[in-house]
Design a protein around this motif. Structure first.
Motif, PDB file in Angstrom:
ATOM      1  N   ARG A  10       9.897  64.853  18.256  1.00 43.27           N
ATOM      2  CA  ARG A  10      10.390  65.224  17.036  1.00 43.27           C
ATOM      3  C   ARG A  10      11.590  64.641  16.671  1.00 43.27           C
ATOM      4  NH1 ARG A  10      13.015  70.535  19.673  1.00 43.27           N
ATOM      5  NH2 ARG A  10      14.016  68.677  21.532  1.00 43.27           N
ATOM      6  N   VAL A  14      15.945  67.669  13.839  1.00 48.06           N
ATOM      7  CA  VAL A  14      15.241  68.656  14.556  1.00 48.06           C
ATOM      8  C   VAL A  14      16.019  68.765  15.613  1.00 48.06           C
ATOM      9  CG1 VAL A  14      12.841  69.811  15.137  1.00 48.06           C
ATOM     10  CG2 VAL A  14      12.704  68.568  13.236  1.00 48.06           C
ATOM     11  N   ALA A  18      17.905  71.910  16.683  1.00 46.57           N
ATOM     12  CA  ALA A  18      17.023  73.298  17.931  1.00 46.57           C
ATOM     13  C   ALA A  18      18.494  72.955  19.069  1.00 46.57           C
ATOM     14  CB  ALA A  18      15.905  71.987  18.160  1.00 46.57           C
ATOM     15  N   ALA A 102       7.843  71.444  21.803  1.00 45.61           N
ATOM     16  CA  ALA A 102       8.448  70.453  20.659  1.00 45.61           C
ATOM     17  C   ALA A 102       7.368  71.483  19.118  1.00 45.61           C
ATOM     18  CB  ALA A 102       8.093  69.288  20.466  1.00 45.61           C
ATOM     19  N   PHE A 103       6.524  71.420  19.132  1.00 41.53           N
ATOM     20  CA  PHE A 103       5.738  72.227  18.694  1.00 41.53           C
ATOM     21  C   PHE A 103       4.446  73.661  18.730  1.00 41.53           C
ATOM     22  CE2 PHE A 103       6.471  68.093  17.371  1.00 41.53           C
ATOM     23  CZ  PHE A 103       7.640  67.802  15.944  1.00 41.53           C
ATOM     24  N   MET A 443       6.527  78.225  14.230  1.00 42.24           N
ATOM     25  CA  MET A 443       7.393  77.339  13.809  1.00 42.24           C
ATOM     26  C   MET A 443       7.849  77.524  11.662  1.00 42.24           C
ATOM     27  SD  MET A 443       5.119  74.240  15.010  1.00 42.24           S
ATOM     28  CE  MET A 443       4.045  74.328  15.523  1.00 42.24           C
ATOM     29  N   SER A 444       8.674  76.783  11.471  1.00 42.55           N
ATOM     30  CA  SER A 444       9.431  76.438  10.532  1.00 42.55           C
ATOM     31  C   SER A 444       9.068  75.425   9.685  1.00 42.55           C
ATOM     32  CB  SER A 444      10.954  75.570  10.375  1.00 42.55           C
ATOM     33  OG  SER A 444      10.870  74.424  11.217  1.00 42.55           O
ATOM     34  N   GLU A 446       9.206  72.715   8.629  1.00 42.60           N
ATOM     35  CA  GLU A 446       9.635  71.262   8.712  1.00 42.60           C
ATOM     36  C   GLU A 446       9.108  70.799  10.026  1.00 42.60           C
ATOM     37  OE1 GLU A 446      12.010  73.932   8.127  1.00 42.60           O
ATOM     38  OE2 GLU A 446      12.180  72.800   5.613  1.00 42.60           O
ATOM     39  N   GLU A 447       8.466  72.025  10.900  1.00 39.38           N
ATOM     40  CA  GLU A 447       8.160  71.771  11.845  1.00 39.38           C
ATOM     41  C   GLU A 447       6.463  71.934  11.436  1.00 39.38           C
ATOM     42  OE1 GLU A 447      11.220  73.503  15.660  1.00 39.38           O
ATOM     43  OE2 GLU A 447      10.116  75.236  14.250  1.00 39.38           O
ATOM     44  N   GLN A 450       6.100  68.508  10.332  1.00 38.31           N
ATOM     45  CA  GLN A 450       6.094  67.091  11.891  1.00 38.31           C
ATOM     46  C   GLN A 450       4.939  67.330  13.027  1.00 38.31           C
ATOM     47  OE1 GLN A 450       8.008  64.936  11.393  1.00 38.31           O
ATOM     48  NE2 GLN A 450       9.044  65.817  10.325  1.00 38.31           N
ATOM     49  N   GLY A 451       4.514  68.460  13.112  1.00 34.11           N
ATOM     50  CA  GLY A 451       3.820  68.728  13.994  1.00 34.11           C
ATOM     51  C   GLY A 451       2.230  68.804  13.410  1.00 34.11           C
TER      52      GLY A 451
END
Ligand SMILES: Cc1ncc(COP(=O)(O)O)c(C=O)c1O
Length: 467
Positions: A10, A14, A18, A102-103, A443-444, A446-447, A450-451
């Motif tokens: 991440r 993030v 978190a 994380a994702f 997830m947001s 942004e996440e 990234q994911g």
């Protein structure tokens, strides 16, 4: 003190976000506590000030912190829904499934901070205070009459379902409804047609009850009706408003044909699991409403729109099954907690459900858009989303993916990505190499970005980069 892990895939902001969020939720950071300035925290962690600012902006947007002009950032009062972490370390069995990713692309994952906790708590406590004697009783086995009345009105308004409260049964999830239906139809029916690909639970429940289960293909119009006709089945389980997992809507002509099929002692189980979450076009009315006196057993749930942890759902039985239901379930007790049912009824009667739904539709529409944009950015033309803009997941068809489902799954797990294999929806569990099943609720935006970036690296063979 915050600890940044450079092995963690991440981004640093993030990780900061978190860790602060966890401290706020667990009560380690008290309401109104002042956070260090972005400059001080950046210096302490050895990162850029922008990185800390990004984390603070995310926390700010989600309501965990607030600002006071020229005074900095402060922890918001959120009424700690999450209990403080235990002080002593508990050991986790080596085989326990990983609980934190994380994702998280689980298709049933909801937005983690949108449960209307304060309103829910208010009604819950009100009932505990005012309805003490209720706690000394079991309650109505079919479900609290006040909740059933609220449900009847809501379903008629929002889904075109037509029924009386005597047809409604409050359940503790689809599994409870299917168990009941399997017992109810035992002796009348013998074989269930399920969608293939489809939700695996009905296959399992009906097989456990001794029914023959016949996986039936799904096409662009939903369940293949010619295959159903020749299957010899007398029950069909379908998700006509948003086929799980492919996301197709069953067209009206097929709905009418299916209703025709169900005459003469055959039954349709209509699972309307996420019908409230449509992001384009008009809502699709239920199949039950097309022929309210017919053989349609309608099921719905609060797992997608409120919380899967509550275990609150419902079904509408056809009038023709009510006598059998009353005979076979004479000694059954309620399947859902009475205080929770009372709370839900008050929540609905005071207009909170519809308000909450409007809010959640906006949140999930944005998340779905973020996922689609991320797929475009990181997969380009190699990924195509199939199905309608609805629900909490999408299915993605991949072109020329060199890795198979199993290898992709192993790499994803090792990279902290929760990814359910599409093959669990195939009746024979055959690998579904070119398909991804991606939930976007948990997830947001942004996440999600990234994911998806990490997933693209996994699917197309580069070693996942760490930030
Ligand atoms: C097709 C389908 N039906 C129903 C449900 C919800 O079931 P429950 O009410 O048991 O949570 C889900 C949840 O993921 C689902 O995917």
């Amino acid at each position: 003190m915050l600890i940044l892990n450079h092995e963690d895939p991440r981004p640093l902001y993030v990780q900061i976000y978190a860790q602060i969020r966890e401290r706020v939720l667990s009560g380690k950071l008290l309401a109104e506590a002042r956070l260090p300035s972005a400059r001080d925290l950046a210096a302490e962690l050895g990162v850029s000030r922008n990185t800390v600012e990004s984390a603070y902006q995310e926390l700010l947007a989600e309501g965990y912190i607030h600002t006071r002009t020229r005074s900095g950032y402060f922890v918001s009062t959120i009424g700690h829904e999450v209990p403080p972490a235990p002080r002593r370390r508990t050991t986790t069995p080596a085989s326990a499934p990983r609980t934190r990713y994380a994702f998280d692309f689980h298709p049933a994952g909801l937005d983690p901070s949108s449960f209307p906790a304060s309103v829910w708590r208010k009604y819950y406590l009100e009932h505990l205070r005012l309805d003490q004697p209720l706690l000394a009783q079991y309650g109505d086995p079919q479900g609290d009459p006040a909740l059933r009345a609220s449900l009847r009105d809501y379903l008629e308004r929002s889904r075109g379902v037509v029924c009386g409260i005597e047809q409604l049964v409050v359940c503790s999830g689809l599994q409870h409804s299917l168990d009941t239906v399997a017992q109810l139809l035992w002796g009348k029916c013998r074989a269930l047609a399920t969608e293939d690909p489809g939700y695996p639970l009905p296959r399992e429940v009906f097989a456990n009850h001794g029914y023959e289960v016949v996986p039936t293909p799904v096409g662009p119009g939903g369940l293949d009706l010619a295959a159903l006709d020749s299957s010899g089945c007398d029950i069909a389980y379908i998700t006509p408003s948003h086929q799980f997992p492919l996301g197709e809507v069953m067209p009206i002509a097929n709905r009418l044909r299916l209703i025709e099929w169900s005459r003469h002692g055959r039954y349709i189980i209509e699972d309307d699991y996420d019908s409230e979450l449509r992001y384009q076009g008009r809502p699709i009315p239920s199949l039950q409403g097309l022929q309210p006196g017919g053989n349609v057993i309608y099921t719905g749930t609060f797992s997608k729109i409120l919380s899967p942890a509550l275990r609150l759902s419902y079904m509408v039985l056809p009038v023709s099954l009510l006598d059998t239901y009353r005979r076979r379930f004479r000694f059954h007790l309620p399947g859902a907690s009475l205080p929770e049912q009372k709370t839900l009824a008050a929540f609905m009667d005071n207009g909170h459900l519809e308000r909450h739904l409007r809010r959640m539709r906006t949140i999930y529409r944005k998340k779905r858009q973020a996922l689609a944009a991320a797929l475009g950015r990181h997969f380009g033309p190699r990924a195509e989303i199939i199905g309608q803009e609805a629900g909490l997941h999408v299915v993605v068809r991949l072109r020329g993916e060199p890795r198979g489902e199993a290898e992709r799954g192993r790499l994803a797990e090792a990279s902290g990505i929760r990814l359910l294999p599409f093959s669990i929806t195939n009746a024979d569990n055959s690998p579904a190499d070119g398909h991804l099943l991606l939930g976007f609720g948990a997830m947001s935006p942004e996440e999600l970005d990234q994911g998806v970036r990490l997933l693209a690296e996994i699917c197309y063979g580069q070693e996942p980069r760490t930030s």
